[in-house]
Design a protein around this motif. Structure first.
Motif, short mmCIF file in Angstrom:
data_model
loop_
_atom_site.label_atom_id
_atom_site.label_comp_id
_atom_site.label_asym_id
_atom_site.label_seq_id
_atom_site.Cartn_x
_atom_site.Cartn_y
_atom_site.Cartn_z
N HIS A 152 14.57 -20.82 23.82
CA HIS A 152 13.13 -21.08 24.07
C HIS A 152 12.93 -22.40 25.00
O HIS A 152 11.69 -22.77 25.34
CB HIS A 152 12.57 -21.24 22.57
CG HIS A 152 11.04 -20.86 22.48
ND1 HIS A 152 10.04 -21.75 22.95
CD2 HIS A 152 10.44 -19.76 21.85
CE1 HIS A 152 9.05 -21.10 22.54
NE2 HIS A 152 9.13 -20.01 22.20
N LYS A 161 16.71 -22.91 30.20
CA LYS A 161 16.76 -21.78 31.48
C LYS A 161 17.03 -22.27 32.86
O LYS A 161 17.67 -21.65 33.53
CB LYS A 161 15.10 -21.57 31.26
CG LYS A 161 14.67 -20.38 32.57
CD LYS A 161 13.45 -19.96 32.14
CE LYS A 161 12.84 -19.27 33.53
NZ LYS A 161 13.29 -17.65 33.36
N ALA A 199 13.43 -13.64 30.85
CA ALA A 199 12.11 -13.44 30.03
C ALA A 199 11.55 -14.60 29.65
O ALA A 199 10.14 -14.42 29.12
CB ALA A 199 12.39 -12.42 28.92
N GLN A 200 11.88 -15.56 29.57
CA GLN A 200 11.15 -16.92 29.00
C GLN A 200 9.96 -17.18 29.66
O GLN A 200 9.78 -17.19 30.75
CB GLN A 200 12.27 -18.22 29.22
CG GLN A 200 11.85 -19.29 28.35
CD GLN A 200 12.58 -20.57 28.51
OE1 GLN A 200 12.24 -21.34 29.50
NE2 GLN A 200 13.87 -20.59 28.00
N LYS A 201 9.05 -17.76 28.83
CA LYS A 201 7.64 -17.88 29.37
C LYS A 201 7.29 -19.30 28.96
O LYS A 201 8.32 -20.15 28.58
CB LYS A 201 6.43 -17.17 28.71
CG LYS A 201 6.74 -15.73 29.29
CD LYS A 201 5.61 -14.94 28.44
CE LYS A 201 5.62 -13.25 28.97
NZ LYS A 201 4.74 -12.52 28.41
N ASN A 202 6.27 -19.83 29.05
CA ASN A 202 5.84 -21.32 28.66
C ASN A 202 6.25 -21.88 27.37
O ASN A 202 6.13 -20.82 26.19
CB ASN A 202 4.44 -21.51 28.83
CG ASN A 202 4.13 -22.92 28.71
OD1 ASN A 202 4.17 -23.77 27.66
ND2 ASN A 202 3.27 -23.55 29.93
N GLU A 203 6.97 -22.99 27.17
CA GLU A 203 7.48 -23.16 25.83
C GLU A 203 6.43 -23.22 24.56
O GLU A 203 6.70 -23.13 23.52
CB GLU A 203 8.33 -24.43 25.80
CG GLU A 203 7.54 -25.67 26.22
CD GLU A 203 8.43 -26.80 25.97
OE1 GLU A 203 9.21 -27.24 25.28
OE2 GLU A 203 8.36 -27.61 27.06
N GLU A 256 4.14 -21.16 24.28
CA GLU A 256 3.58 -19.66 23.83
C GLU A 256 4.80 -19.17 22.92
O GLU A 256 5.91 -19.54 22.87
CB GLU A 256 3.73 -18.92 25.06
CG GLU A 256 2.46 -19.13 26.04
CD GLU A 256 2.66 -18.21 27.37
OE1 GLU A 256 2.69 -16.96 26.98
OE2 GLU A 256 2.28 -18.69 28.44
N TRP A 274 6.70 -16.60 22.79
CA TRP A 274 6.70 -15.29 23.58
C TRP A 274 7.92 -14.48 22.92
O TRP A 274 7.90 -13.42 23.54
CB TRP A 274 7.04 -15.60 24.91
CG TRP A 274 8.05 -16.84 25.32
CD1 TRP A 274 8.39 -17.93 25.23
CD2 TRP A 274 9.49 -16.33 25.37
NE1 TRP A 274 9.42 -18.71 25.12
CE2 TRP A 274 10.57 -17.51 25.53
CE3 TRP A 274 10.32 -15.09 25.29
CZ2 TRP A 274 11.84 -17.58 25.55
CZ3 TRP A 274 11.61 -15.08 25.55
CH2 TRP A 274 12.34 -16.30 25.58
#
Length: 243
Positions: A87, A92, A154-158, A160, A162
């Motif tokens: 996360h 990332k 696939a990671q998004k804003n921390e 979120e 997600w």
């Protein structure tokens, strides 16, 4: 005048006196014997080397590589370890910018083996992703890295949340065609691999890992290892020491 009569004897009984004296001597002897015993015990105790209070010696914690996913040769002279969280945006970034260089310069040349260890510090999504990755690794160690990379992609804003079971299942289907979906989904539902995740977290704690990503070259922590030049210098130093 008639003489008066006395009810007691005018003089003491010599036999009774001797008994009193004898009893007193016995008491004195017993007291003396007790005092001698006490004094002797004290002397023996003082003569013994007294144990100093023992304090728990702080020993440098060691990384347990057993059962951890890695790339490269197991016989590589230097091991590099990343403690990471799926996360974490900095993890990332490390995965996408540093690992390819590390792989080309050191892993493929047989100089370094690279290990990934969980350190789930960012909440439930981190824990769920780690359980999923552990299940993939236990089912198919070779397929682990494809799944691992896809999760980071696939990671998004921390901020979120997600990470979801559906997302992880979709990634598993795409990256690990042979996956046992029933076992994989059970790992997501029951966190059946939590013991492995907890073991990783405990190791991170024992090593004093302050955050993610955090890198070790051998048993030495490398500060600012997100800078590839810093990491490269640490690896070259470790390689030179192993010659």
């Amino acid at each position: 005048m008639a003489g008066s009569k006395h009810s007691s004897k005018e003089t003491s009984d010599p036999k009774k006196g001797r008994i009193v004296i004898f009893s007193s001597v016995i008491v004195i002897v017993l007291v003396a014997a007790i005092l001698v015993m006490i004094f002797s015990n004290q002397n023996r105790e003082e003569a013994k080397p007294k144990k100093q209070p023992t304090h728990r010696t702080e020993q440098t914690a060691r990384i347990d590589y057993q059962g951890q996913p890695y790339i490269g040769s197991s016989n590589a002279p230097v091991k590099v370890v990343e403690f990471s969280d799926y996360h974490c945006p900095y993890c990332k970034e490390f995965e996408e910018t540093v690992i390819p260089k590390l792989n080309n310069d050191y892993v493929k040349t047989g100089k370094v083996s690279f290990y990934f260890i969980n350190n789930t510090i960012l909440g439930p999504g981190s824990v769920l992703a780690a359980n999923a990755a552990e299940e993939v690794y236990h089912q198919n160690p070779k397929a682990f890295w494809a799944f691992h990379q896809a999760v980071f992609q696939a990671q998004k804003n921390e901020k979120e949340q997600w990470v979801s079971k559906k997302l992880l299942t979709d990634i598993a289907k795409k990256t690990v065609p042979s996956i046992d979906l029933k076992a994989f989904q059970n790992a997501l539902d029951t966190k059946s691999r939590q013991n492995d995740v907890d073991k990783d977290n405990a190791m991170a704690d024992s090593l004093g890992v302050p955050g993610t990503p955090y890198i070790f070259v051998g048993d030495k922590a490398v500060e600012e290892a997100q800078d590839y030049e810093v990491l490269k210098k640490a690896i070259d130093s470790a390689l030179a020491a192993n010659k």
